[in-house]
Design an enzyme around this catalytic site. Sequence first.
Site, PDB file in Angstrom:
ATOM      1  N   THR A  54       3.752  -2.738 -51.566  1.00  0.00           N
ATOM      2  CA  THR A  54       3.406  -3.274 -50.292  1.00  0.00           C
ATOM      3  C   THR A  54       3.673  -2.452 -49.194  1.00  0.00           C
ATOM      4  O   THR A  54       4.669  -1.672 -49.043  1.00  0.00           O
ATOM      5  CB  THR A  54       4.398  -4.650 -50.036  1.00  0.00           C
ATOM      6  OG1 THR A  54       4.255  -5.417 -51.413  1.00  0.00           O
ATOM      7  CG2 THR A  54       4.338  -5.468 -49.104  1.00  0.00           C
TER       8      THR A  54
ATOM      9  N   PHE B 289       4.893  -2.318 -45.346  1.00  0.00           N
ATOM     10  CA  PHE B 289       5.605  -2.971 -44.249  1.00  0.00           C
ATOM     11  C   PHE B 289       5.496  -2.466 -42.988  1.00  0.00           C
ATOM     12  O   PHE B 289       5.221  -1.169 -42.831  1.00  0.00           O
ATOM     13  CB  PHE B 289       7.188  -3.188 -44.612  1.00  0.00           C
ATOM     14  CG  PHE B 289       7.582  -3.965 -46.041  1.00  0.00           C
ATOM     15  CD1 PHE B 289       7.724  -5.203 -45.972  1.00  0.00           C
ATOM     16  CD2 PHE B 289       7.316  -3.223 -47.166  1.00  0.00           C
ATOM     17  CE1 PHE B 289       8.240  -5.737 -47.131  1.00  0.00           C
ATOM     18  CE2 PHE B 289       7.812  -3.978 -48.350  1.00  0.00           C
ATOM     19  CZ  PHE B 289       7.933  -5.209 -48.362  1.00  0.00           C
TER      20      PHE B 289
END
Length: 620
Positions: free
Chosen positions: A522, A524
């Site tokens: 992921t 961010f």
Amino acid sequence: MIIVLRQDASPRDVTDLESWLHDHGTVTTVIRGEERSVIAVIGAIHFSGKELESHPAVLEVIRISQPYKIASRESGFAPQVKIGNVLVGGPKFLVMAGPCAVESREILLETARRLSEMGVTVLRGGAFKPRTSPYSFQGLGEEGLKLLAEARDETGMLVVTEVMTADKVDLVARYADILQVGARNMQNFDLLKAVAEVDRPVILKRGMAATIDEWLMGAEYILGRNQKVILCERGIRTFETKTRNTLDLNAVPVLKELTHLPVIVDPSHGTGVRRYVLPMSLASMGAGADGLLIEVHPDPDRALSDGAQSLTFVELQRLLKALQSMAPVVGRELELSWRHPEITTASAPPKAQVVYQGEPGAFSETAALAFFGDVKPVGVPAFRNVFEKVASGESPYGVIPIENSLAGSINQNYDLLLEFDLSIVGEVKLRVSHNLLANRGVREKDIKKLYGHPQALAQCDRFLRLHPDWTVYQTYDTAGSVKMIKEQEAPDAAAIASLQAAKIYDVDMLAEAIEDNPQNYTRFVVIAQSPRVHGRCDKTSVVFTTPNKPGALFAVLQLIAKHEVNLVKLESRPIQGRPWEYMFYMDWEGSIESPNVSAVLGALPECTETLKVLGCYPSA
Ligand code: PEP
Ligand code: MN
């Protein structure tokens, strides 16, 4: 034995306890930490500790089976070594680099400048050198210390240098930020006792023929008075002659099990051969080390000591890039000075240093810790709250997930980036691994309900298809799901969350790594009120709308192609209130200050209706 004191224990209580312990033939040290204070009891203990548990100032008595007490993991201590803004032993991976020896002002300053440009925050260099031959260069002594201090003043780097004798500890500590006790001195007990008395972190290198237990006992000499100890594996003597030493990377996971002390690796002395330093550095990161100590020299072949194992600047840059790309795989973030904005406690400190969406143990919290180092991120219920807190100035930074390599973009955050007038100032990539968690005693066959964040559920699709009979409930947060089943003491429910969440909420892990694909990352982004453009920003994010006519997006793409800007992400989102019309989010390689990107930005208004630069920042 470790006696954990209550928060409200008075100095009188401590003296009482200590004199009781002294009367019973033990030696004590009081260790006051930020989170808790303890009395470490050393010596032959002929009492069970039960008699102490009833004392009003005592919270807990921990009996330690290992011969090393304070170093032992059982003691319950957390890593205590902070270097600059970095808590060593946390998610940050720290690279310390520099020449073996401080040779001259020119060489040291050139090295410091080059390393500082690369983002290295700690400079090494020996002023006092332990050399096998008395005819070899012995170091510049105090003159070398002065040069290290000059390099620190000029670059802002912290400096680490070796101290060889007890009588030089005060002198070296006057100039250095971190003291190094070398391999040859790991059992120089007078020296260990002397470095225990100064308020400086100590890197304790492993002796060439020392076992791990002996090494930890060496650390124990320092820990009674100074808890800031970092262990450094630097290779041991074996029958092997192809390398200078045998770098014992087994020691890293072994130490991680035995002690809370941070562990770094010195692959330069560990191999003695320049070309083996990169592979063994990556292996160290893979083994779970907290950092590296690397020898670098502007012209290694002319170095006065250890040239054969010293990297050139180009080789160090290559190594840093390799470490940076490997870091998310092992859940870490390479510490590079220009990657993250400083958290400053200005005159009016904000309520929270960093905000994220979710509960403690959420992946966003891990991302915030990875990016900023030693901070206490504060969780808020919704993504919108993160934006609100930053926009209102309650927190200088927010960390939000923006896209996942398996499940795609987090659309809500794209929309919020447009709605709020904030800037992206950094990014961090994290490997995400999901686990099936349930209350203690619950078995997989008991499960009827499953709670998970929609993103987590999407990433574990294959696993969920194996359990069609479970009722799946979407929740607002991965760690929040665990908190909920824990609070409800649910006997028939499970949650999908991180290992960190399993630890925090003390629940069982029924299945590990259930995500569809281990290549699950992921990305961010870090948001702040104002942009933070500096020389290292190499990624630009924009959002724009085009007129509703044929070829509108093509015109934009043509412009990007013409100026040879590399497009690394394109995302379209519906425009609120204008059905079937879209806006476009783009990420480009390059800084807004580069000629290519600024040419595109200059010409874009001609083929767009609205245009907003979301940020320009160093890529992860
Ligand atoms: C050094 O770091 O330069 C050094 C002398 O290391 P060690 O003590 O590990 O040999
Ligand atoms: Mn050396």
